[in-house]
Design a protein around this motif. Sequence first.
Motif, mmCIF file in Angstrom:
data_model
loop_
_atom_site.group_PDB
_atom_site.id
_atom_site.type_symbol
_atom_site.label_atom_id
_atom_site.label_comp_id
_atom_site.label_asym_id
_atom_site.label_seq_id
_atom_site.Cartn_x
_atom_site.Cartn_y
_atom_site.Cartn_z
ATOM 1 N N TYR A 1 0.841 -1.208 0.000
ATOM 2 C CA TYR A 1 0.000 0.000 0.000
ATOM 3 C C TYR A 1 0.870 1.251 0.000
ATOM 4 O O TYR A 1 0.708 2.136 -0.838
ATOM 5 C CB TYR A 1 -0.906 -0.024 1.234
ATOM 6 C CG TYR A 1 -1.720 1.228 1.439
ATOM 7 C CD1 TYR A 1 -3.000 1.344 0.909
ATOM 8 C CD2 TYR A 1 -1.223 2.300 2.184
ATOM 9 C CE1 TYR A 1 -3.758 2.489 1.099
ATOM 10 C CE2 TYR A 1 -1.973 3.451 2.378
ATOM 11 C CZ TYR A 1 -3.233 3.540 1.841
ATOM 12 O OH TYR A 1 -3.971 4.680 2.039
ATOM 13 N N ARG B 1 2.974 1.751 -3.143
ATOM 14 C CA ARG B 1 2.188 2.288 -4.255
ATOM 15 C C ARG B 1 2.038 3.803 -4.127
ATOM 16 O O ARG B 1 2.198 4.542 -5.101
ATOM 17 C CB ARG B 1 0.815 1.615 -4.283
ATOM 18 C CG ARG B 1 -0.052 2.039 -5.463
ATOM 19 C CD ARG B 1 -1.330 1.226 -5.541
ATOM 20 N NE ARG B 1 -2.188 1.442 -4.379
ATOM 21 C CZ ARG B 1 -2.379 0.553 -3.409
ATOM 22 N NH1 ARG B 1 -1.768 -0.621 -3.456
ATOM 23 N NH2 ARG B 1 -3.175 0.812 -2.384
ATOM 24 N N GLU B 2 1.758 4.261 -2.914
ATOM 25 C CA GLU B 2 1.584 5.705 -2.718
ATOM 26 C C GLU B 2 2.907 6.445 -2.875
ATOM 27 O O GLU B 2 2.951 7.549 -3.427
ATOM 28 C CB GLU B 2 0.981 5.989 -1.332
ATOM 29 C CG GLU B 2 -0.342 5.294 -1.054
ATOM 30 C CD GLU B 2 -1.348 5.455 -2.177
ATOM 31 O OE1 GLU B 2 -1.366 6.521 -2.836
ATOM 32 O OE2 GLU B 2 -2.115 4.506 -2.420
ATOM 33 N N ALA C 1 -2.363 11.108 -3.366
ATOM 34 C CA ALA C 1 -1.457 10.139 -2.741
ATOM 35 C C ALA C 1 -1.207 10.497 -1.279
ATOM 36 O O ALA C 1 -1.223 9.628 -0.394
ATOM 37 C CB ALA C 1 -0.138 10.086 -3.508
ATOM 38 N N ARG D 1 -4.119 9.611 0.879
ATOM 39 C CA ARG D 1 -4.176 8.175 1.185
ATOM 40 C C ARG D 1 -3.110 7.785 2.205
ATOM 41 O O ARG D 1 -3.312 6.859 2.993
ATOM 42 C CB ARG D 1 -4.040 7.365 -0.105
ATOM 43 C CG ARG D 1 -5.306 7.393 -0.973
ATOM 44 C CD ARG D 1 -5.236 6.368 -2.094
ATOM 45 N NE ARG D 1 -4.245 6.749 -3.095
ATOM 46 C CZ ARG D 1 -4.501 7.521 -4.146
ATOM 47 N NH1 ARG D 1 -5.720 8.014 -4.326
ATOM 48 N NH2 ARG D 1 -3.555 7.807 -5.022
ATOM 49 N N ILE D 2 -1.993 8.491 2.198
ATOM 50 C CA ILE D 2 -0.967 8.240 3.220
ATOM 51 C C ILE D 2 -1.521 8.575 4.603
ATOM 52 O O ILE D 2 -1.271 7.869 5.584
ATOM 53 C CB ILE D 2 0.307 9.071 2.927
ATOM 54 C CG1 ILE D 2 1.001 8.541 1.669
ATOM 55 C CG2 ILE D 2 1.276 9.029 4.113
ATOM 56 C CD1 ILE D 2 2.134 9.419 1.176
#
Length: 327
Positions: free
Chosen positions: A63, A66-67, A88, A91-92
């Motif tokens: 995960y 990817r970010e 991004a 999402r982190i």
Amino acid sequence: MNRREIIWQLSHHGYPKEKLESMPMTDLAKLFKQTSKERIMDYMNALRADKEHEIIPEDEGNYIDREMELVYHAISIEEVNFPILYDAIERIFEKYDLNEAIELVLSQASDKQYKQMTQITEVAYRAYQEILLDRIEKLCEFYPAEERFEQLKFYGDRREDINFLRESIANMSAPNNQERLSKIALLKYDIICDYFPDSMYENYEEFYENEEKKNDIIERIMSLTKAYTRAALKAKKFQVLSHMERVLVEDRDREKEEKALIKQYTKKLGDVILSEDELAFSMTLKEALSVLDERDVARIISNFDISSNPILLQRFNVIMRDNRRTN
């Protein structure tokens, strides 16, 4: 960070200095970023274990990888791709707090981007806090307004602790929890409202003293009376304003009702005076006095000439005198 500083940093993490000295700058930079990322991940994992959070799923590494890849691609081009970067970073934040997120983003940035990326991450963090608070507000949508205000203030005061906000959202979103918590909030409100109405202000003072709520009631009061200036009303507590509004509304409704009754009995009394029915006149007059002030009834009768009918005039005087005695 220059070549010497990178070599010094890497040599303190187990890399042979001689080998580092022989590497080109591009390879050194790549190795430094990879090492920094690994250290950050180790730190994050240690923090989570220390806080007794859930064990990090095996795919969490994927995960964050990817970010991080998205962050790198967003900032490595000549013009930063801000939409991808912000998405991004957001999402982190689903996994990490502000300082952790800054470290992760900076691990992908060049030296000259450090300040800009730090600022961008901080801005994104503030936006993310609002996203979490919006989610909480949505979960509280069925609460009474007073309870919803209290809840949003409670969570708003803790906006810096996004772990707490995330955990609260997870708890509130659990199956049946939203409905259960809404019922609890409604039950609390109903108990106070029904059994302790005098305590409403005390329990929800901040809600009632809220500027928007106060302005709303001031607007309503000023539409009902011109006796107060806005400044004078703003100086009063909401509890006082609420009482004022209630009294003014009652007065308005009473006045409206009285006008309707005056109109009604003006017609009724006019009809019986015209018919010269003494008994009907007496009954209608007494009926009017039971719902209207004596002055209003006298004013109605003054619209008609009953002096030409001594019996009606006598009945009027007797009934009015008896009414004053009983009242």
